[in-house]
Design a protein around this motif. Sequence first.
Motif, PDB file in Angstrom:
ATOM      1  N   GLU A  96       0.836  -1.215   0.000  1.00 34.13           N
ATOM      2  CA  GLU A  96       0.000   0.000   0.000  1.00 34.13           C
ATOM      3  C   GLU A  96       0.861   1.251   0.000  1.00 34.13           C
ATOM      4  N   LEU A  97       1.873   1.243   0.920  1.00 33.43           N
ATOM      5  CA  LEU A  97       2.700   2.435   1.031  1.00 33.43           C
ATOM      6  C   LEU A  97       3.461   2.684  -0.257  1.00 33.43           C
ATOM      7  N   GLN A  98       3.912   1.605  -0.923  1.00 35.34           N
ATOM      8  CA  GLN A  98       4.631   1.796  -2.174  1.00 35.34           C
ATOM      9  C   GLN A  98       3.745   2.425  -3.222  1.00 35.34           C
ATOM     10  N   ALA A  99       2.454   1.944  -3.301  1.00 35.61           N
ATOM     11  CA  ALA A  99       1.547   2.519  -4.289  1.00 35.61           C
ATOM     12  C   ALA A  99       1.333   4.004  -4.000  1.00 35.61           C
ATOM     13  N   GLU A 100       1.097   4.329  -2.717  1.00 40.26           N
ATOM     14  CA  GLU A 100       0.866   5.731  -2.354  1.00 40.26           C
ATOM     15  C   GLU A 100       2.100   6.572  -2.678  1.00 40.26           C
ATOM     16  N   ASN A 101       3.268   6.018  -2.377  1.00 44.37           N
ATOM     17  CA  ASN A 101       4.509   6.720  -2.647  1.00 44.37           C
ATOM     18  C   ASN A 101       4.660   7.012  -4.135  1.00 44.37           C
ATOM     19  N   ASP A 102       4.325   6.012  -4.974  1.00 44.81           N
ATOM     20  CA  ASP A 102       4.427   6.222  -6.421  1.00 44.81           C
ATOM     21  C   ASP A 102       3.496   7.333  -6.874  1.00 44.81           C
ATOM     22  N   ALA A 103       2.217   7.295  -6.357  1.00 49.07           N
ATOM     23  CA  ALA A 103       1.253   8.323  -6.785  1.00 49.07           C
ATOM     24  C   ALA A 103       1.758   9.714  -6.417  1.00 49.07           C
ATOM     25  N   ILE A 104       2.194   9.854  -5.153  1.00 50.05           N
ATOM     26  CA  ILE A 104       2.690  11.169  -4.723  1.00 50.05           C
ATOM     27  C   ILE A 104       3.911  11.570  -5.539  1.00 50.05           C
ATOM     28  N   GLY A 105       4.743  10.578  -5.872  1.00 46.68           N
ATOM     29  CA  GLY A 105       5.921  10.893  -6.673  1.00 46.68           C
ATOM     30  C   GLY A 105       5.545  11.437  -8.026  1.00 46.68           C
ATOM     31  N   GLN A 106       4.490  10.830  -8.629  1.00 46.68           N
ATOM     32  CA  GLN A 106       4.047  11.332  -9.933  1.00 46.68           C
ATOM     33  C   GLN A 106       3.555  12.770  -9.824  1.00 46.68           C
ATOM     34  N   GLU A 107       2.739  13.014  -8.777  1.00 48.57           N
ATOM     35  CA  GLU A 107       2.210  14.362  -8.633  1.00 48.57           C
ATOM     36  C   GLU A 107       3.333  15.372  -8.415  1.00 48.57           C
ATOM     37  N   LEU A 108       4.310  14.971  -7.609  1.00 48.63           N
ATOM     38  CA  LEU A 108       5.445  15.847  -7.355  1.00 48.63           C
ATOM     39  C   LEU A 108       6.171  16.161  -8.657  1.00 48.63           C
ATOM     40  N   GLN A 109       6.327  15.133  -9.484  1.00 50.06           N
ATOM     41  CA  GLN A 109       6.997  15.327 -10.768  1.00 50.06           C
ATOM     42  C   GLN A 109       6.227  16.323 -11.628  1.00 50.06           C
ATOM     43  N   LYS A 110       4.881  16.162 -11.654  1.00 49.66           N
ATOM     44  CA  LYS A 110       4.053  17.066 -12.467  1.00 49.66           C
ATOM     45  C   LYS A 110       4.217  18.505 -12.006  1.00 49.66           C
ATOM     46  N   GLN A 111       4.060  18.707 -10.675  1.00 50.37           N
ATOM     47  CA  GLN A 111       4.179  20.053 -10.129  1.00 50.37           C
ATOM     48  C   GLN A 111       5.549  20.642 -10.459  1.00 50.37           C
ATOM     49  N   LEU A 112       6.565  19.800 -10.335  1.00 50.98           N
ATOM     50  CA  LEU A 112       7.918  20.279 -10.593  1.00 50.98           C
ATOM     51  C   LEU A 112       8.064  20.732 -12.032  1.00 50.98           C
ATOM     52  N   GLU A 113       7.516  19.938 -12.976  1.00 48.69           N
ATOM     53  CA  GLU A 113       7.640  20.319 -14.384  1.00 48.69           C
ATOM     54  C   GLU A 113       6.902  21.628 -14.657  1.00 48.69           C
ATOM     55  N   ALA A 114       5.672  21.736 -14.110  1.00 53.53           N
ATOM     56  CA  ALA A 114       4.917  22.977 -14.322  1.00 53.53           C
ATOM     57  C   ALA A 114       5.683  24.165 -13.759  1.00 53.53           C
ATOM     58  N   ALA A 115       6.231  24.015 -12.557  1.00 54.39           N
ATOM     59  CA  ALA A 115       6.966  25.127 -11.947  1.00 54.39           C
ATOM     60  C   ALA A 115       8.180  25.487 -12.780  1.00 54.39           C
ATOM     61  N   GLU A 116       8.870  24.477 -13.323  1.00 56.28           N
ATOM     62  CA  GLU A 116      10.049  24.785 -14.130  1.00 56.28           C
ATOM     63  C   GLU A 116       9.645  25.509 -15.408  1.00 56.28           C
ATOM     64  N   LYS A 117       8.513  25.100 -16.000  1.00 56.47           N
ATOM     65  CA  LYS A 117       8.054  25.778 -17.215  1.00 56.47           C
ATOM     66  C   LYS A 117       7.772  27.241 -16.927  1.00 56.47           C
ATOM     67  N   GLU A 118       7.006  27.482 -15.826  1.00 60.35           N
ATOM     68  CA  GLU A 118       6.689  28.863 -15.486  1.00 60.35           C
ATOM     69  C   GLU A 118       7.954  29.661 -15.236  1.00 60.35           C
ATOM     70  N   HIS A 119       8.915  29.017 -14.566  1.00 60.56           N
ATOM     71  CA  HIS A 119      10.163  29.700 -14.272  1.00 60.56           C
ATOM     72  C   HIS A 119      10.866  30.120 -15.551  1.00 60.56           C
ATOM     73  N   LYS A 120      10.885  29.202 -16.537  1.00 59.68           N
ATOM     74  CA  LYS A 120      11.546  29.525 -17.801  1.00 59.68           C
ATOM     75  C   LYS A 120      10.823  30.691 -18.497  1.00 59.68           C
ATOM     76  N   GLN A 121       9.474  30.640 -18.490  1.00 63.57           N
ATOM     77  CA  GLN A 121       8.710  31.722 -19.118  1.00 63.57           C
ATOM     78  C   GLN A 121       9.054  33.060 -18.500  1.00 63.57           C
ATOM     79  N   VAL A 122       9.042  33.084 -17.136  1.00 62.58           N
ATOM     80  CA  VAL A 122       9.302  34.352 -16.460  1.00 62.58           C
ATOM     81  C   VAL A 122      10.697  34.847 -16.802  1.00 62.58           C
ATOM     82  N   GLN A 123      11.645  33.902 -16.870  1.00 63.68           N
ATOM     83  CA  GLN A 123      13.010  34.319 -17.189  1.00 63.68           C
ATOM     84  C   GLN A 123      13.082  34.956 -18.577  1.00 63.68           C
ATOM     85  N   GLU A 124      12.417  34.312 -19.541  1.00 55.43           N
ATOM     86  CA  GLU A 124      12.462  34.846 -20.908  1.00 55.43           C
ATOM     87  C   GLU A 124      11.850  36.236 -20.962  1.00 55.43           C
ATOM     88  N   LEU A 125      10.630  36.374 -20.358  1.00 57.68           N
ATOM     89  CA  LEU A 125       9.967  37.666 -20.380  1.00 57.68           C
ATOM     90  C   LEU A 125      10.828  38.723 -19.724  1.00 57.68           C
TER      91      LEU A 125
END
Lengths: 140, 169
Positions: A96-125
């Motif tokens: 159970e804990l492994q499944a939960e860990n994987d799900a949270i890991g995926q969400e963390l990855q998504k948030q991280l990618e979105a934040a990096e994209k926004e960061h790049k946009q702000v830098q360019e602007l």
Amino acid sequence: MDIISQLQEQVNTIAALAFNTIGTLQRDAPPVRLSPNYPEPPPTATNAAEDAANLAEQPQLMSAALVKAAKQFDSLVAALPLTEGGEEAQLKRIAELQAENDAIGQELQKQLEAAEKEHKQVQELFSQATDDCLNLKRPD
Amino acid sequence: MATATYPPPPPYYRLYKKYLEDPKSAPEPPPPIEGTYNLFGATYTTDDVLPSLEEQGVRQLYPKGPNVDFKKELRSLNRELLLHILELADILVERPSQYARRVEDISLIFKNLHHLLNSLRPHQARATLIHILELQIHRRKQAVEDIKRRREEAQKLLKEALGTLEGQQ
């Protein structure tokens, strides 16, 4: 030290106390009177008194230490955090804990990618804006 | 004084000449070993499991079965140990030449005690794993919350900056 190592140390301590006790008593015990015909050996006058005192209190001290060690072992056993359910329950919880860990890991990855994209946009602007400022263009 | 030179390095290094340009031109590392292997003349096994008492030729005093009640068995073995020690002391007083059987019994109890404690170790390992996984999940949740909060803050700052710029115009 974790509880199981403490228990193992306590078992070894009990063993050491046991053989020290038996060994000391056996070594220091006065000889047994075999038959009323043979006379008692003549007492050595030098340290008979303190030998007798030691012989009386040593078994008490040593047995008290042994019993204390055994009680300590019992209290350590009571402190064992053993949950009922055994191996299967633990393995299920791990899955159970492994499944939960994987799900949270995926969400963390998504948030991280979105934040990096926004960061790049702000830098360019920002670099665009500073370039325009340097070239004294009006902001659109 | 007799000296021996070190053995030369294994000749496989020649195969990795072009590793930097083409990592696939060199052989793969050997796969992990399964089963038993020989090392310096001794055989080792990759499956590390605690051998049961019967395999070591020691009688098992606590009841066998799928789930052993460790606390109860440990406590009863402790009590039996103390009784045996007292028995040994009595025997030494009355019939000193028969100590050997009692000493054997005491060492049997000790072996059982240690085997019980050793069989608790896998349980401890799984409990440690559960604890580590819970900690990791907690940390990841914290990180997700952190990132969300920072993104919102950044959005807010950008909106404010936009508002200031438009106000200035």
